[in-house]
Design an enzyme around this catalytic site. Structure first.
Site, short mmCIF file in Angstrom:
data_model
loop_
_atom_site.label_atom_id
_atom_site.label_comp_id
_atom_site.label_asym_id
_atom_site.label_seq_id
_atom_site.Cartn_x
_atom_site.Cartn_y
_atom_site.Cartn_z
N ARG A 28 0.88 -1.18 0.00
CA ARG A 28 0.00 0.00 0.00
C ARG A 28 0.91 1.22 0.00
NH1 ARG A 28 -5.35 1.37 3.53
NH2 ARG A 28 -6.11 -0.11 1.97
N HIS A 75 -7.33 0.79 -6.37
CA HIS A 75 -7.52 -0.12 -5.23
C HIS A 75 -8.17 -1.40 -5.77
CE1 HIS A 75 -7.71 -1.49 -1.26
NE2 HIS A 75 -8.61 -0.69 -0.72
N GLN A 77 -10.03 -4.08 -3.63
CA GLN A 77 -11.35 -3.63 -3.20
C GLN A 77 -12.39 -3.95 -4.27
OE1 GLN A 77 -12.11 -1.88 -0.12
NE2 GLN A 77 -14.13 -2.51 -0.79
N ASP A 82 -17.49 6.79 -1.45
CA ASP A 82 -16.23 6.72 -0.69
C ASP A 82 -15.99 8.12 -0.13
OD1 ASP A 82 -13.75 6.00 0.34
OD2 ASP A 82 -12.72 6.01 -1.60
N CYS A 118 -16.50 1.34 0.57
CA CYS A 118 -15.30 0.52 0.83
C CYS A 118 -14.89 0.57 2.30
CB CYS A 118 -14.15 0.98 -0.05
SG CYS A 118 -13.77 2.73 0.16
N ARG A 147 -13.46 -9.13 1.37
CA ARG A 147 -12.04 -8.82 1.10
C ARG A 147 -11.20 -10.06 1.45
NH1 ARG A 147 -10.27 -3.54 1.35
NH2 ARG A 147 -8.37 -4.49 0.55
N1 NVA Z 1 -10.15 6.54 -1.26
C1 NVA Z 1 -9.75 6.14 0.07
C2 NVA Z 1 -9.93 4.66 0.22
C3 NVA Z 1 -9.55 4.08 1.56
C4 NVA Z 1 -9.74 2.60 1.63
C5 NVA Z 1 -8.31 6.56 0.33
O1 NVA Z 1 -7.48 6.40 -0.58
O2 NVA Z 1 -8.03 7.07 1.41
N1 CP Z 2 -11.29 -0.48 2.36
C1 CP Z 2 -10.03 -0.49 2.80
O1 CP Z 2 -9.07 -0.67 2.06
O2 CP Z 2 -9.92 -0.29 4.16
P1 CP Z 2 -8.58 -0.09 4.99
O3 CP Z 2 -8.02 1.28 4.63
O4 CP Z 2 -9.02 -0.18 6.41
O5 CP Z 2 -7.60 -1.16 4.60
#
Ligand code: NVA
Ligand code: CP
Length: 303
Positions: free
Chosen positions: A99, A126, A129, A217, A258, A286
């Site tokens: 990540r 992502h 997801q 989101d 998500c 997931r």
């Molecule tokens: N769009 C959000 C998703 C988190 C799972 C982010 O990137 O923070």
């Molecule tokens: N949806 C998702 O990726 O959640 P986290 O940021 O908690 O991993």
């Protein structure tokens, strides 16, 4: 099959459906020995609850060993190159789940290693997801073809992967976003190259008409904290998912997110806690879909 899963478009429709079949088997029988004697690195540059725990639990249930790496405590944080890091890690582990802030990091990592690299979220996509989300939609609705999914809000990483994978799965993906926050040219081109199209609306009420699924989101993703003021004034109150917007679909639609959610911002408590909301089923899936993905990428699909 591609070595890596960095973009939602790295899997073909056939491969996605095979992963879904495998996920259903793993959902019924969670413990297996498929990843026995395999070590999987999880490199995280941003916070996570679901992704980290579902991968760590999933690898453990499959008999493998997960190693969590906090980016800030690695030599990457002191300037070691992505390629030198990848060339070292592949001597120890069988796959790298990462990540990261910059999508290009994943591309560099993947090209410098022989082991699979899995995108656990980047600024651009992502895909894990999206895999869980479409599995969940098929589980709830019984099909994917011609399902209408309307995404309300920022055309961010989560949306990009949903749009690409939705296209592969013949889902009609729409988005309602304020001007300046709609799909970027790169995603529009990827979808056009796949022979599909993206339906962009400025008006959320128009975008949700007839939709089977309403998805949202956060308006401020990780790394965008400094833009918070400008973003909230662009999105609110028009793009908040309310009971009124859910009713504007004209049918019994599902609500998806998500997570994590900023309750009261992009969605009201009444919607996210309603009977139409499937956010925790999404979160659960997931685990199952990522286990299936690992079995496919690391073991060629053998359970
Ligand atoms: N769009 C959000 C998703 C988190 C799972 C982010 O990137 O923070
Ligand atoms: N949806 C998702 O990726 O959640 P986290 O940021 O908690 O991993």
């Amino acid at each position: 099959m591609e070595k890596d899963f960095i973009s939602a478009g790295d899997l073909s429709r056939k491969e996605i459906l095979e992963i879904f079949t495998l996920a259903t088997r793993l959902k019924k029988t969670p413990w297996a020995r498929s990843l026995e004697r395999r070590v999987i690195a999880l490199l995280f540059e941003k916070p996570s609850t679901r992704t980290r725990v579902s991968f760590e639990a999933g690898v453990s249930q499959l008999g493998g060993v997960p190693i969590y790496m906090d980016f800030t405590t690695t030599q990457l944080a002191r300037g070691e190159s992505v390629s030198d890091t990848g060339r070292t890690l592949e001597r120890y582990v069988d796959a790298i789940i990462a990540r990261v802030q910059r999508h290009e990091f994943l591309i560099d990592l993947a090209s410098s290693t022989e082991v699979p690299v899995i995108n656990a979220l980047s600024d651009r996509e992502h895909p894990c997801q999206a895999l869980a989300d479409y599995y969940t939609i098929e589980e709830k609705i019984g099909r994917l073809e011609d399902v209408i999914l309307t995404f309300i809000g920022d055309a961010n990483n989560v949306f990009n992967s949903l749009a690409i994978m939705g296209n592969l799965l013949k889902v009609e993906v729409r988005i309602a976003a304020p001007k300046g926050y709609g799909p970027d040219g790169r995603i529009v081109n990827i979808i056009r190259d796949l022979g599909g199209q993206l339906e962009y609306f400025e008006d959320p009420k128009e975008a949700v008409r007839g939709a089977d699924v309403i998805y949202t989101d956060v308006f401020v993703s990780m790394g965008q904290e400094e833009e918070r003021g400008g973003r909230l004034s662009a999105f609110l109150p028009k793009y908040r998912v309310t009971e009124e917007l859910m009713a504007a679909t004209g049918k019994e639609s599902l609500f998806m997110h998500c997570l994590p959610a900023h309750r009261g911002e992009e969605v009201t408590d009444a919607v996210i806690d309603s009977r139409s909301s499937i956010v925790f089923d999404q979160a659960e899936n997931r685990l199952h879909t990522q286990k299936a993905l690992l079995v496919k990428l690391v073991e060629g699909g053998f359970l």
